[in-house]
Design a protein around this motif. Sequence first.
Motif, PDB file in Angstrom:
ATOM      1  N   ARG A  69       0.746  -1.254   0.130  1.00 43.97           N
ATOM      2  CA  ARG A  69      -0.233  -0.030   0.066  1.00 43.97           C
ATOM      3  C   ARG A  69       0.981   1.297   0.173  1.00 43.97           C
ATOM      4  O   ARG A  69       1.585   1.541   0.923  1.00 43.97           O
ATOM      5  N   LEU A  71       1.238   5.381  -0.668  1.00 47.80           N
ATOM      6  CA  LEU A  71       0.918   6.724  -0.612  1.00 47.80           C
ATOM      7  C   LEU A  71       1.666   7.453  -1.744  1.00 47.80           C
ATOM      8  O   LEU A  71       2.963   7.925  -1.220  1.00 47.80           O
ATOM      9  N   THR A  97      -0.781  -0.975  -4.777  1.00 50.28           N
ATOM     10  CA  THR A  97      -1.906  -0.250  -4.357  1.00 50.28           C
ATOM     11  C   THR A  97      -1.515   1.071  -4.021  1.00 50.28           C
ATOM     12  O   THR A  97      -1.171   1.147  -2.965  1.00 50.28           O
ATOM     13  N   ILE A  99      -2.928   4.372  -2.391  1.00 44.93           N
ATOM     14  CA  ILE A  99      -3.938   4.774  -1.838  1.00 44.93           C
ATOM     15  C   ILE A  99      -4.023   6.290  -1.563  1.00 44.93           C
ATOM     16  O   ILE A  99      -3.066   7.033  -1.920  1.00 44.93           O
ATOM     17  N   SER A 100      -5.255   6.818  -1.159  1.00 44.67           N
ATOM     18  CA  SER A 100      -5.526   8.100  -0.907  1.00 44.67           C
ATOM     19  C   SER A 100      -4.888   8.590   0.395  1.00 44.67           C
ATOM     20  O   SER A 100      -4.588   7.953   1.365  1.00 44.67           O
ATOM     21  N   HIS A 102      -6.625   9.958   2.717  1.00 43.36           N
ATOM     22  CA  HIS A 102      -7.642   9.524   3.764  1.00 43.36           C
ATOM     23  C   HIS A 102      -7.553   8.160   4.187  1.00 43.36           C
ATOM     24  O   HIS A 102      -7.652   7.838   5.153  1.00 43.36           O
ATOM     25  N   GLU A 103      -7.359   7.248   3.043  1.00 43.65           N
ATOM     26  CA  GLU A 103      -7.095   5.807   3.198  1.00 43.65           C
ATOM     27  C   GLU A 103      -5.843   5.567   4.183  1.00 43.65           C
ATOM     28  O   GLU A 103      -5.712   4.904   5.024  1.00 43.65           O
ATOM     29  N   ALA A 104      -4.516   6.505   3.830  1.00 42.66           N
ATOM     30  CA  ALA A 104      -3.542   6.330   4.625  1.00 42.66           C
ATOM     31  C   ALA A 104      -3.686   6.798   6.139  1.00 42.66           C
ATOM     32  O   ALA A 104      -3.096   6.012   6.960  1.00 42.66           O
ATOM     33  N   TYR A 105      -4.497   8.000   6.198  1.00 46.39           N
ATOM     34  CA  TYR A 105      -4.802   8.066   7.857  1.00 46.39           C
ATOM     35  C   TYR A 105      -5.508   6.959   8.688  1.00 46.39           C
ATOM     36  O   TYR A 105      -5.381   6.740   9.829  1.00 46.39           O
ATOM     37  N   ALA A 106      -6.338   6.308   7.874  1.00 50.67           N
ATOM     38  CA  ALA A 106      -7.009   5.255   8.471  1.00 50.67           C
ATOM     39  C   ALA A 106      -6.084   4.026   8.727  1.00 50.67           C
ATOM     40  O   ALA A 106      -6.336   3.286   9.802  1.00 50.67           O
ATOM     41  N   THR A 107      -5.300   3.657   7.573  1.00 43.62           N
ATOM     42  CA  THR A 107      -4.355   2.521   7.635  1.00 43.62           C
ATOM     43  C   THR A 107      -3.100   2.950   7.245  1.00 43.62           C
ATOM     44  O   THR A 107      -2.884   3.270   5.965  1.00 43.62           O
TER      45      THR A 107
END
Length: 359
Positions: A69, A71, A97, A99-100, A102-107
């Motif tokens: 994943r 960023l 993958t 990721i955005s 926002h997705e990075a802040y989540a995981t």
Amino acid sequence: MAHVEQADPLLSLRQATGVVQSQVRELHSRLRRVERAVSGGAATLDGNAAARSPERFWRHRPNATTRLRILWLENYLDCRVWTYYCDLRRAMAELHTLISIHEAYATPPSLIVVGPRVATGVASAASPLGVMRSRFANVPLAVVHNKLYDDPREFTGDFAEKMKWTRALGAAVGFTWLRTRHAECTATSGVPFYWMPFGVDAKTYGAYAVSPPLKPLPQPYDVGFSGAANAKYPVRLQALAAIQRMADLKAYISSWTNGTLLNRKGYVKQLAATKIWISTTGPEQIVGTRYFEVLASGTTLLLCNRPKNPRVYDGLFEDGTHMATFNGTADLEAKVRHYLAHDDERLRIVRAARALVLS
């Protein structure tokens, strides 16, 4: 290739460039040092030592690893203009993958890559990154720099501030397309910097290539050029003036200045319809994307200037084998007329260039 005990985030850079590039010489050996150092190995990050023992990275093919994943931080990209930047990002997306924020802040991601459009315009060490670096303090970060030179004729940020900014980010590694400055970048920033040559999508740019004994499709144009043509490129302006003086030849010239630049499909077709294509080094003797696009064509001879620094082309291609060089406008005219009069010799070089790209 060194054995990697576990998937390392920085491995993704090597894999992505393996997809988009077919002419990279040194990135493999250098990134291997970075991988081992980041994972606690004994390798040093001496960029100069790596440069003295380049490996044939373009022969490397991505191997199967965990899909990471990533960023990928980048400013807005108009892919009609920033073609290569988009190609590099797409290559990464094929393997991993993206990721955005926002997705990075989540995981948290496995790796953060700061793209060249972000890094190019940095004018202050305090320039924002776009994310809170403190939230990802344990995530390796790589910076891809372009335009690491100061030129009052265009906005390129500030070299010294870019180096401070890179260090302040806690970057694990930096990359530059300038072969002449990567050692200076390492010394200035304290971050290991490595030269990463441009590359090419061989399938796209070789769409009209044919194998012997077949010859290329009809080529009504003798010589061609496409790209920027302004005071930033004095050698290029001299070359174009020389082409225009050869009034008996059919030339194709397309540039930002005259507003005739083609889209990619049209450019590839025009390239194949032209026997000889002119390209020159840019600021800081950068070897641009055009070189590799012509080499991949399988139809067209690359004719480029002989740089002041003889090392600029070392390890990329050889004069008279994969391309031809000129030293001044008189020599340019002589080379153009020579290869137009000796088509078998021109095609021999063209085919060797295509074979190099595919090797």
